[in-house]
Design a protein around this motif. Structure first.
Motif, PDB file in Angstrom:
ATOM      1  N   ALA A  39      -9.379  49.629  -8.292  1.00  0.00           N
ATOM      2  CA  ALA A  39      -8.242  48.901  -8.860  1.00  0.00           C
ATOM      3  C   ALA A  39      -8.028  49.272 -10.321  1.00  0.00           C
ATOM      4  O   ALA A  39      -6.889  49.373 -10.798  1.00  0.00           O
ATOM      5  CB  ALA A  39      -8.452  47.397  -8.712  1.00  0.00           C
ATOM      6  N   LEU A  40      -9.127  49.497 -11.050  1.00  0.00           N
ATOM      7  CA  LEU A  40      -9.006  49.887 -12.457  1.00  0.00           C
ATOM      8  C   LEU A  40      -8.379  51.264 -12.604  1.00  0.00           C
ATOM      9  O   LEU A  40      -7.564  51.507 -13.507  1.00  0.00           O
ATOM     10  CB  LEU A  40     -10.385  49.865 -13.119  1.00  0.00           C
ATOM     11  N   VAL A  41      -8.757  52.174 -11.722  1.00  0.00           N
ATOM     12  CA  VAL A  41      -8.273  53.555 -11.828  1.00  0.00           C
ATOM     13  C   VAL A  41      -6.866  53.700 -11.277  1.00  0.00           C
ATOM     14  O   VAL A  41      -5.990  54.333 -11.892  1.00  0.00           O
ATOM     15  CB  VAL A  41      -9.240  54.509 -11.095  1.00  0.00           C
ATOM     16  N   GLN A  42      -6.627  53.088 -10.112  1.00  0.00           N
ATOM     17  CA  GLN A  42      -5.346  53.274  -9.429  1.00  0.00           C
ATOM     18  C   GLN A  42      -4.286  52.253  -9.860  1.00  0.00           C
ATOM     19  O   GLN A  42      -3.091  52.534  -9.744  1.00  0.00           O
ATOM     20  CB  GLN A  42      -5.547  53.161  -7.902  1.00  0.00           C
ATOM     21  N   GLY A  43      -4.724  51.096 -10.350  1.00  0.00           N
ATOM     22  CA  GLY A  43      -3.772  50.051 -10.703  1.00  0.00           C
ATOM     23  C   GLY A  43      -3.163  50.273 -12.080  1.00  0.00           C
ATOM     24  O   GLY A  43      -3.449  51.247 -12.778  1.00  0.00           O
ATOM     25  N   SER A  44      -2.348  49.316 -12.458  1.00  0.00           N
ATOM     26  CA  SER A  44      -1.718  49.405 -13.774  1.00  0.00           C
ATOM     27  C   SER A  44      -1.406  48.007 -14.266  1.00  0.00           C
ATOM     28  O   SER A  44      -1.237  47.062 -13.483  1.00  0.00           O
ATOM     29  CB  SER A  44      -0.421  50.228 -13.698  1.00  0.00           C
ATOM     30  N   GLY A  45      -1.330  47.863 -15.593  1.00  0.00           N
ATOM     31  CA  GLY A  45      -0.932  46.595 -16.186  1.00  0.00           C
ATOM     32  C   GLY A  45      -1.829  45.430 -15.811  1.00  0.00           C
ATOM     33  O   GLY A  45      -3.048  45.472 -15.970  1.00  0.00           O
ATOM     34  N   ARG A  46      -1.219  44.393 -15.266  1.00  0.00           N
ATOM     35  CA  ARG A  46      -1.940  43.154 -14.950  1.00  0.00           C
ATOM     36  C   ARG A  46      -3.020  43.365 -13.879  1.00  0.00           C
ATOM     37  O   ARG A  46      -4.064  42.716 -13.905  1.00  0.00           O
ATOM     38  CB  ARG A  46      -0.935  42.112 -14.476  1.00  0.00           C
ATOM     39  N   THR A  47      -2.768  44.290 -12.962  1.00  0.00           N
ATOM     40  CA  THR A  47      -3.752  44.567 -11.908  1.00  0.00           C
ATOM     41  C   THR A  47      -5.075  45.040 -12.489  1.00  0.00           C
ATOM     42  O   THR A  47      -6.150  44.647 -12.043  1.00  0.00           O
ATOM     43  CB  THR A  47      -3.202  45.624 -10.926  1.00  0.00           C
ATOM     44  N   ALA A  96     -11.571  41.476 -14.985  1.00  0.00           N
ATOM     45  CA  ALA A  96     -12.088  40.111 -15.024  1.00  0.00           C
ATOM     46  C   ALA A  96     -12.925  39.810 -13.791  1.00  0.00           C
ATOM     47  O   ALA A  96     -13.976  39.155 -13.871  1.00  0.00           O
ATOM     48  CB  ALA A  96     -10.931  39.122 -15.140  1.00  0.00           C
ATOM     49  N   SER A  97     -12.468  40.281 -12.631  1.00  0.00           N
ATOM     50  CA  SER A  97     -13.206  40.053 -11.387  1.00  0.00           C
ATOM     51  C   SER A  97     -14.568  40.750 -11.417  1.00  0.00           C
ATOM     52  O   SER A  97     -15.577  40.189 -10.965  1.00  0.00           O
ATOM     53  CB  SER A  97     -12.382  40.547 -10.195  1.00  0.00           C
ATOM     54  N   LEU A  98     -14.604  41.959 -11.947  1.00  0.00           N
ATOM     55  CA  LEU A  98     -15.882  42.679 -12.056  1.00  0.00           C
ATOM     56  C   LEU A  98     -16.844  41.953 -12.990  1.00  0.00           C
ATOM     57  O   LEU A  98     -18.040  41.805 -12.678  1.00  0.00           O
ATOM     58  CB  LEU A  98     -15.638  44.105 -12.556  1.00  0.00           C
ATOM     59  N   ILE A  99     -16.331  41.515 -14.143  1.00  0.00           N
ATOM     60  CA  ILE A  99     -17.183  40.811 -15.109  1.00  0.00           C
ATOM     61  C   ILE A  99     -17.747  39.524 -14.503  1.00  0.00           C
ATOM     62  O   ILE A  99     -18.876  39.129 -14.789  1.00  0.00           O
ATOM     63  CB  ILE A  99     -16.394  40.506 -16.394  1.00  0.00           C
ATOM     64  N   LEU A 100     -16.969  38.879 -13.637  1.00  0.00           N
ATOM     65  CA  LEU A 100     -17.428  37.656 -12.989  1.00  0.00           C
ATOM     66  C   LEU A 100     -18.359  37.928 -11.818  1.00  0.00           C
ATOM     67  O   LEU A 100     -19.438  37.330 -11.713  1.00  0.00           O
ATOM     68  CB  LEU A 100     -16.214  36.852 -12.505  1.00  0.00           C
ATOM     69  N   LEU A 101     -17.974  38.822 -10.916  1.00  0.00           N
ATOM     70  CA  LEU A 101     -18.673  38.987  -9.650  1.00  0.00           C
ATOM     71  C   LEU A 101     -19.984  39.757  -9.747  1.00  0.00           C
ATOM     72  O   LEU A 101     -20.945  39.433  -9.047  1.00  0.00           O
ATOM     73  CB  LEU A 101     -17.747  39.671  -8.633  1.00  0.00           C
ATOM     74  N   VAL A 102     -20.035  40.775 -10.590  1.00  0.00           N
ATOM     75  CA  VAL A 102     -21.261  41.584 -10.673  1.00  0.00           C
ATOM     76  C   VAL A 102     -22.470  40.738 -11.081  1.00  0.00           C
ATOM     77  O   VAL A 102     -23.523  40.782 -10.419  1.00  0.00           O
ATOM     78  CB  VAL A 102     -21.065  42.781 -11.626  1.00  0.00           C
ATOM     79  N   PRO A 103     -22.396  39.925 -12.164  1.00  0.00           N
ATOM     80  CA  PRO A 103     -23.553  39.076 -12.495  1.00  0.00           C
ATOM     81  C   PRO A 103     -23.887  38.065 -11.403  1.00  0.00           C
ATOM     82  O   PRO A 103     -25.068  37.772 -11.157  1.00  0.00           O
ATOM     83  CB  PRO A 103     -23.118  38.370 -13.786  1.00  0.00           C
ATOM     84  N   VAL A 118     -18.105  45.500  -4.175  1.00  0.00           N
ATOM     85  CA  VAL A 118     -17.428  44.945  -5.349  1.00  0.00           C
ATOM     86  C   VAL A 118     -17.091  46.041  -6.351  1.00  0.00           C
ATOM     87  O   VAL A 118     -15.970  46.106  -6.877  1.00  0.00           O
ATOM     88  CB  VAL A 118     -18.303  43.853  -6.004  1.00  0.00           C
ATOM     89  N   LEU A 119     -18.057  46.922  -6.621  1.00  0.00           N
ATOM     90  CA  LEU A 119     -17.816  47.998  -7.582  1.00  0.00           C
ATOM     91  C   LEU A 119     -16.766  48.983  -7.071  1.00  0.00           C
ATOM     92  O   LEU A 119     -15.916  49.454  -7.838  1.00  0.00           O
ATOM     93  CB  LEU A 119     -19.129  48.724  -7.882  1.00  0.00           C
ATOM     94  N   TRP A 120     -16.827  49.286  -5.796  1.00  0.00           N
ATOM     95  CA  TRP A 120     -15.867  50.224  -5.220  1.00  0.00           C
ATOM     96  C   TRP A 120     -14.443  49.691  -5.338  1.00  0.00           C
ATOM     97  O   TRP A 120     -13.543  50.381  -5.819  1.00  0.00           O
ATOM     98  CB  TRP A 120     -16.232  50.480  -3.760  1.00  0.00           C
ATOM     99  N   LEU A 121     -14.249  48.430  -4.924  1.00  0.00           N
ATOM    100  CA  LEU A 121     -12.906  47.847  -4.986  1.00  0.00           C
ATOM    101  C   LEU A 121     -12.445  47.657  -6.432  1.00  0.00           C
ATOM    102  O   LEU A 121     -11.282  47.918  -6.766  1.00  0.00           O
ATOM    103  CB  LEU A 121     -12.890  46.512  -4.248  1.00  0.00           C
ATOM    104  N   GLY A 122     -13.374  47.193  -7.279  1.00  0.00           N
ATOM    105  CA  GLY A 122     -13.010  46.939  -8.673  1.00  0.00           C
ATOM    106  C   GLY A 122     -12.671  48.202  -9.426  1.00  0.00           C
ATOM    107  O   GLY A 122     -11.650  48.264 -10.143  1.00  0.00           O
ATOM    108  N   ILE A 123     -13.504  49.226  -9.286  1.00  0.00           N
ATOM    109  CA  ILE A 123     -13.249  50.484 -10.003  1.00  0.00           C
ATOM    110  C   ILE A 123     -11.988  51.155  -9.469  1.00  0.00           C
ATOM    111  O   ILE A 123     -11.202  51.752 -10.229  1.00  0.00           O
ATOM    112  CB  ILE A 123     -14.472  51.410  -9.886  1.00  0.00           C
TER     113      ILE A 123
END
Length: 214
Positions: A25-33, A39-46, A18-23
């Motif tokens: 996406a945060l680094v490589q993505g842009s805008g809405r991505t 949002a997915s990280l905030i939901l899935l990690v807990p 989860v952290l690998w995919l989420g981070i």
């Protein structure tokens, strides 16, 4: 303290993915991505932490403390009516409430393996007993030489048991020994894990808003 090693290993692996995919996406993505990834990280990690790494059971001479995914339940031994094992392990309070022990999951496969080991051990003891009896070896017919065989899976003081069933046996023994002790009396308390529920709800709300807004 009792915890599920398989739950911990699975949780660490899942959390890493989860952290690998989420981070990424945060680094490589842009805008809405990036917002969707956040949002997915905030939901899935807990959620992952709650259902894999968090569950644990603590027992001492005064009380049983159960740390389930979203709640922490504390039961003084004087308030425990029984500890039950079926398709799940659970504790029943004298008030009638039932609480599942997430950290001590039932393994039907482990029970079947323990039953097979026990059957083999009993067959071996029986065979040794008949063999000694045929040789006229006095009291050898009791077959004590077979105890502890089959890879040491059968204890000398009882039948083979699945590991989680042994944990429940230990908890029952502690309950029976301490349920009438003065220091083991009190009220049952239940506390919700708001430190995990809050972030998960916030992440879910943010994710829904992003998906609706588009």
């Amino acid at each position: 303290m009792y915890r599920s090693p398989f739950g911990i290993v699975g949780g660490v692996m899942l959390l890493g993915i989860v952290l690998w995919l989420g981070i990424d996406a945060l680094v490589q993505g842009s805008g809405r991505t990036q917002w969707l990834a956040l949002a997915s990280l905030i939901l899935l990690v807990p959620v992952v932490v709650a259902f894999t790494l968090r569950p644990a059971v603590f027992a001492n001479e005064e009380r049983l403390r159960i740390r389930n995914p979203l709640r922490v339940i504390v039961l003084p031994w004087g308030q425990v009516a029984s500890l039950r094992s079926g398709y799940s392990n659970e504790v029943v309070a004298k008030g009638g409430a039932r609480f599942q022990l997430w950290a001590v999951p039932v393994s039907l496969r482990a029970r079947k393996k323990a039953a097979r080991r026990q059957a083999r051990a009993e067959a071996e003891r029986s065979g040794r007993g008949r063999g000694r009896g045929g040789r006229g070896a006095g009291g050898g017919g009791l077959g004590f030489g077979g105890l502890g065989s089959v890879g040491g899976s059968v204890d000398a003081d009882g039948p083979a048991r699945a590991e989680t069933d042994k944990v429940m046996d230990d908890l029952r023994a502690l309950m029976e020994a301490r349920e009438k002790a003065e220091s083991a009396q009190g009220d049952v308390t239940v506390r919700w894990a708001y430190e995990l529920i809050g972030p998960a709800v916030a992440g879910a709300v943010l994710l829904v808003v992003l998906l609706v807004v588009g």
